[in-house]
Design an enzyme around this catalytic site. Sequence first.
Site, PDB file in Angstrom:
ATOM      1  N   GLY A 116     -28.755  13.921  24.562  1.00  0.00           N
ATOM      2  CA  GLY A 116     -28.362  13.078  23.434  1.00  0.00           C
ATOM      3  C   GLY A 116     -29.022  13.523  22.135  1.00  0.00           C
ATOM      4  N   THR A 139     -24.589  11.120  26.459  1.00  0.00           N
ATOM      5  CA  THR A 139     -25.219   9.806  26.390  1.00  0.00           C
ATOM      6  C   THR A 139     -24.235   8.731  26.830  1.00  0.00           C
ATOM      7  OG1 THR A 139     -25.944   8.041  24.900  1.00  0.00           O
ATOM      8  CG2 THR A 139     -24.782   9.850  23.869  1.00  0.00           C
ATOM      9  N   ASP A 141     -24.335   5.864  25.801  1.00  0.00           N
ATOM     10  CA  ASP A 141     -24.132   4.974  24.649  1.00  0.00           C
ATOM     11  C   ASP A 141     -22.934   5.389  23.773  1.00  0.00           C
ATOM     12  OD1 ASP A 141     -26.383   3.783  25.618  1.00  0.00           O
ATOM     13  OD2 ASP A 141     -27.673   4.257  23.925  1.00  0.00           O
ATOM     14  N   GLN A 286     -26.052   0.902  35.108  1.00  0.00           N
ATOM     15  CA  GLN A 286     -25.040   1.520  34.238  1.00  0.00           C
ATOM     16  C   GLN A 286     -25.153   3.041  34.185  1.00  0.00           C
ATOM     17  OE1 GLN A 286     -24.855  -1.166  30.390  1.00  0.00           O
ATOM     18  NE2 GLN A 286     -26.721  -1.515  31.530  1.00  0.00           N
TER      19      GLN A 286
HETATM   20  O1  F6P Z   1     -29.915   6.300  25.515  1.00  0.00           O
HETATM   21  C1  F6P Z   1     -29.429   5.877  26.713  1.00  0.00           C
HETATM   22  C2  F6P Z   1     -30.145   4.655  27.214  1.00  0.00           C
HETATM   23  O2  F6P Z   1     -29.460   4.313  28.377  1.00  0.00           O
HETATM   24  C3  F6P Z   1     -30.248   3.493  26.222  1.00  0.00           C
HETATM   25  O3  F6P Z   1     -29.086   2.718  26.146  1.00  0.00           O
HETATM   26  C4  F6P Z   1     -31.440   2.752  26.761  1.00  0.00           C
HETATM   27  O4  F6P Z   1     -32.076   2.010  25.751  1.00  0.00           O
HETATM   28  C5  F6P Z   1     -32.323   3.838  27.246  1.00  0.00           C
HETATM   29  O5  F6P Z   1     -31.486   4.927  27.592  1.00  0.00           O
HETATM   30  C6  F6P Z   1     -33.177   3.440  28.424  1.00  0.00           C
HETATM   31  O6  F6P Z   1     -33.976   4.506  28.827  1.00  0.00           O
HETATM   32  P1  F6P Z   1     -35.039   4.462  30.011  1.00  0.00           P
HETATM   33  O7  F6P Z   1     -34.423   5.205  31.153  1.00  0.00           O
HETATM   34  O8  F6P Z   1     -36.233   5.158  29.470  1.00  0.00           O
HETATM   35  O9  F6P Z   1     -35.315   3.033  30.376  1.00  0.00           O
END
Ligand code: F6P
Length: 360
Positions: A116, A139, A141, A286
């Site tokens: 990303g 990503t 998102d 997700q």
């Molecule tokens: O950037 C992708 C994402 O899934 C975000 O939506 C979320 O805030 C973050 O990664 C969570 O990351 P981690 O795996 O560090 O909890």
Amino acid sequence: MHRLRIGVLTSGADCPGSNAVLRATVASAHTLGWEVLGFIGGYEGLLFPINYMPLTLENTEGITATGGTIIGTTNKGHFGATSESGEKVQIPQRILDAAKKTVLDLGLHALICIGGDNTLRAADQLFASGVPVIGVPKTIDNDLSATAWTFGFDSAVQCVVDALDRLRTTAASHKRVMVLEVMGRHSGWIALYGGFAGGADVILIPEIPFSYEHLCAHVAKRMSGGADSTLIVVAEGAAPKGGEVLTVQSTTHGEIRLGGIGARVAQEIMERTGHETRTVVLGHLQRGGAPTTQDRILGIRFGVGAVQLIQEKKFGNMVSYLNYEIGSVPIKEAIGRIKHVPPEGQIVKTAQAVGISFGV
Ligand code: F6P
């Protein structure tokens, strides 16, 4: 004849479809007679002790259908090019030089960096240090401006839709309000598409600061009007007007972890309307599991596109999906431009037209 050798890595949060990119990269490199090395654990694999594995047709067989990434990833470590507050950070030159030395020592003709915004920022800095990089946007998102879609998004949306389908029946049995907190740090694409397709009654996204008054009035009106349930999807990065994004304590270094808005919304609804409300945080479900058909296909197209960019020597560029075609954009132009949901755009208006509230 000299056999070309390329490297590939996945960095940042994992994403369904990453393995499809890896497999397509290997398969299309194979037709050219190239060798592919996969660095383990993202950019960290480039640093001492160097950690990589040869990726072959044999050991990538069947991985297109699998979630995660077979070469591992990290969103921590030495290549953080974004601060906790989201500002651009210069990676120390000694780290960039060490990575470049690995690329030279292994005789790599190019390095494909799949990730990303943060990963692509690091790729851009490596490119500026003389490493021939190619970027692949990744990503869940879907918040990168330079590409219409990123793989992983469709799989995440499907997960939200499945969750809403399940929550609907239990909510309706009890005449309850259900709040589903989903991912989406800076943008509400997952909440919007998931909520839209899953029949949410309210969608709260970072781009549209909401008001608890409006939200609770909407819920109260629905429930007193005979609705047997109210389904609310809230993105982790959503906040009320004038309010702060909620975060959770983290013991690790890296981006600040978001979370808590779902529980806060549920609490406000219960206190203000008296309706029984429950919260579900969908979290990393997700990001897990098999990629959807669409994400597999996009991943394959990106993998093949990345190899083509190497053939064309378009280093410093990233594959992108625009107007139904795989093209390329300079990584420099792709980074730091978050693709937000346009609050006045067609998709929001369409959702409003079918009665979905954004809490305003
Ligand atoms: O950037 C992708 C994402 O899934 C975000 O939506 C979320 O805030 C973050 O990664 C969570 O990351 P981690 O795996 O560090 O909890």
